[in-house]
Design a protein around this motif. Sequence first.
Motif, PDB file in Angstrom:
ATOM      1  N   THR A  10      94.256  56.068 -33.309  1.00 35.75           N
ATOM      2  CA  THR A  10      93.799  57.313 -33.943  1.00 35.75           C
ATOM      3  C   THR A  10      93.830  57.178 -35.469  1.00 35.75           C
ATOM      4  N   ILE A  13      90.965  55.099 -36.695  1.00 34.73           N
ATOM      5  CA  ILE A  13      89.697  55.846 -36.614  1.00 34.73           C
ATOM      6  C   ILE A  13      89.555  56.818 -37.792  1.00 34.73           C
ATOM      7  N   PHE A  14      90.678  57.436 -38.177  1.00 37.68           N
ATOM      8  CA  PHE A  14      90.599  58.422 -39.256  1.00 37.68           C
ATOM      9  C   PHE A  14      90.633  57.797 -40.650  1.00 37.68           C
ATOM     10  N   PRO A  17      87.081  55.140 -42.030  1.00 38.09           N
ATOM     11  CA  PRO A  17      85.894  55.683 -42.704  1.00 38.09           C
ATOM     12  C   PRO A  17      86.178  56.117 -44.137  1.00 38.09           C
ATOM     13  N   LEU A  18      87.406  56.608 -44.367  1.00 40.63           N
ATOM     14  CA  LEU A  18      87.732  57.060 -45.719  1.00 40.63           C
ATOM     15  C   LEU A  18      87.790  55.867 -46.680  1.00 40.63           C
ATOM     16  N   TYR A  20      86.252  53.029 -46.252  1.00 36.30           N
ATOM     17  CA  TYR A  20      84.855  52.570 -46.377  1.00 36.30           C
ATOM     18  C   TYR A  20      84.103  53.421 -47.410  1.00 36.30           C
ATOM     19  N   SER A  21      84.395  54.711 -47.413  1.00 39.52           N
ATOM     20  CA  SER A  21      83.664  55.616 -48.316  1.00 39.52           C
ATOM     21  C   SER A  21      84.036  55.412 -49.773  1.00 39.52           C
ATOM     22  N   GLN A  23      85.437  52.754 -51.086  1.00 33.79           N
ATOM     23  CA  GLN A  23      85.423  51.335 -51.507  1.00 33.79           C
ATOM     24  C   GLN A  23      84.489  51.061 -52.699  1.00 33.79           C
ATOM     25  N   PRO A  24      83.249  51.628 -52.741  1.00 37.69           N
ATOM     26  CA  PRO A  24      82.367  51.327 -53.891  1.00 37.69           C
ATOM     27  C   PRO A  24      82.984  51.728 -55.228  1.00 37.69           C
ATOM     28  N   LEU A  25      83.835  52.754 -55.210  1.00 32.22           N
ATOM     29  CA  LEU A  25      84.434  53.213 -56.470  1.00 32.22           C
ATOM     30  C   LEU A  25      85.432  52.191 -57.023  1.00 32.22           C
ATOM     31  N   LYS A  29      81.327  47.722 -62.183  1.00 27.61           N
ATOM     32  CA  LYS A  29      80.039  48.449 -62.265  1.00 27.61           C
ATOM     33  C   LYS A  29      78.883  47.679 -61.598  1.00 27.61           C
ATOM     34  N   ILE A  30      78.066  48.424 -60.829  1.00 28.44           N
ATOM     35  CA  ILE A  30      76.927  47.788 -60.143  1.00 28.44           C
ATOM     36  C   ILE A  30      75.666  48.025 -60.966  1.00 28.44           C
TER      37      ILE A  30
END
Lengths: 91, 653
Positions: A10, A13-14, A17-18, A20-21, A23-25, A29-30
């Motif tokens: 559990t 699962i929780f 995603p957080l 993953y979300s 991670q780009p930050l 700089k891209i």
Amino acid sequence: MDFLANHIFTIIIFVAPLIYSIQPLLLSKINVINNAYDKDLLKRKKIILYRQIKELEMEFDIGNLNKDDFLLRRSEIKAEVSEIIASIKKK
Amino acid sequence: MTPVAGGVALNLALGCSVLSIITLIAYNRTLDHRLFLAGQRLGLAISFFVFISTFILGYQLFVSNFDIDYVARYTSYETPNIFKISALWAGQSGSLLFWLFILSIFNTVTIIQNQDRHLNLMPWVIITMSVIQLFFLILTNFITNPFEPTQADFVVQNGNGLNPLLQNITMAIHPPTLYLGYVGFSVPFAFAFSALVNKDIGALWIRSIRRWTLVSWLFLSIGIILGGWWAYQELGWGGYWAWDPVENASFMPWLTATAFLHSIIVQEKKDMLRVWNMVLIILTFSLCIFGTFLTRSGVMSSVHSFTESSLGPVFLSFVFIILASSFGLMFSRMTVLKSPRKIESVSSRESGFLFNNLIFVVMCFGVFWGTLFPVITEWFNGDKISVGPPFFNQINTPIGLALLALTGIGPMLAWKGTSNNKLIQNFALPIAFGLLGAIIFVFLGFTTYTIISFSLCIFVVIAISSEFIKGVKVRKSKFNETIFLSLYKMIEKNRSRYGGYIVHLGIVLMFVGFTGHAFDKEKEFGIQVGQIESVANYNFQLTRMYEEERPNHYAWITDLRVSDAAGNFITSLRPEKRVYFHKNPDINKRQPHSELDIYSTMNKDIYSIFSSVSSDNSIAFIKIMINPLVKWVWIGGYILAFGTLIALWPRKD
């Protein structure tokens, strides 16, 4: 520890995603290369205009468009396509 | 996973939606691509958490966990498994979560599909969709949480069970289909909003949402037709459309969406009607939210009032915010939106589209006014007024017939203008056939509206057929193909155009079915075993009446032998009277329900309802209705769906 062992699935699962979300930050700089995107957009526009020419010819053939309007619309679209092709070549 | 996890997932989805909006607004200010990527991923995370919570609720319904209030209210151990799943959208909190679930599917598809496309539009598309998700997440987290525990100081042994009216396979499909339609319009709306913010008003955004609009329209159409089918099969009053407020709620966005589907063709081809298209998509989406409000608020009495609540003000506020922000933005972009071209002739195809649009909007306004008039009157002076089918029929019959006529007229008009010779050439044959039909119908003694409707149906069928014939002729002479190859190639190369014409044919068949209503006959009677009753040249003999106990209900069944006037056997009908939830000792919780039986043919339906039985079980009270041409409504629906699928089918570039 027991709680962790029982609920590990559990928690993954929780939490996954957080992570993953956000991670780009955490990246440096891209720099987006807009060129490829613009070229793709232009190619799509070109395809749409080609389709419009085909549809226009069909409309004219079955009599849903008078000759003057057909010639005017076709020349307009052709001019637009030429501009787009020139822009694609530049890129 | 436990129900607690469902609640946590909803909390996390709410948090992600707020973060997604903030991150993407920050991206628009800084153009730092990391923020865009994070916002995009947060958009996906919202959907992921909504999927988790929906699956958890579905699982709890399936395993009958009556510790959850929602599960105890809408299922029982006796509820069949398929209906345990459909209980997900039977109640208020579940249906709102389901709305969110479908929105999350669309959100995910939109984000994934446009990962490398529409980079200028996507940030605001995701923001708009996240705001819509945020609204529903606020509702499901704080106002009507589907994971609320049961408020009882004892162990709940069994649930209430699902309303018998909802225990029908059509009802298991109808709400999700309708929701797919409602929710689907959030994607074109999000693109429109983003196009306005970015001042990117050209034809490209229209192209990119055309398919989404068609998909949503298809689902909304199927949902409405399935709703009619369910009402016809289940409610036992012999009709499929009652102008019920909730039916109207789904019909209004359908009308504006249909207008939008037509007017975007004009913007694509002629770069006209830009403002009008914006108005239509804003109205369509607002009406979808308004429809959900009507269904879920309990503000109106309806056959759909399975739940009542105090959600009304919240929904109305959201509709107001959508309208104010969208129209405000639209007016601020008026200079960019103004189209450089104008309609040049009344007999042009673009003016045909505009007429069709105006009629759709007028019809929508009529339905809107009729639906809301009782509520407005009650607010102002406390009087309860009901606006019933006569009002809607009186208003919408002539408007509907005008639309039917335009279905045939539109395709025969040329872009920019049609010369008089061309008008005569195109219209002569359809008008001649229509008039010939009208003369025959006058001799048959039909009523005025029936004559007009059937004649217009003939006119439209001939008009559309001639469009197909013209196209085939052109291809045949140009490419030297066989007729069938020409027909196939013509449709294949012009899918949206000829798919649209097939949809028009479906609409014509539906009108044939609607007009058949003028010839309905009905009779109600009490009958004993062995007796015969006659209705409209049919004899109905009650051969048997018996009782049966089934898993979740008790049934009284009648056996009716149907024969024609000459005594020839036609069919047997077995309408039933059921009492659901028979195991409950509380007699008030038992739910009676009439399960009707229909013998359906192409030209008429024989519709039987077992209304009640006498206390000594000797007399059955039966209602028989003879409904001509109803089947054509459903056939028209199939053709409409088929035509839309053709228009939707992707083509190889």
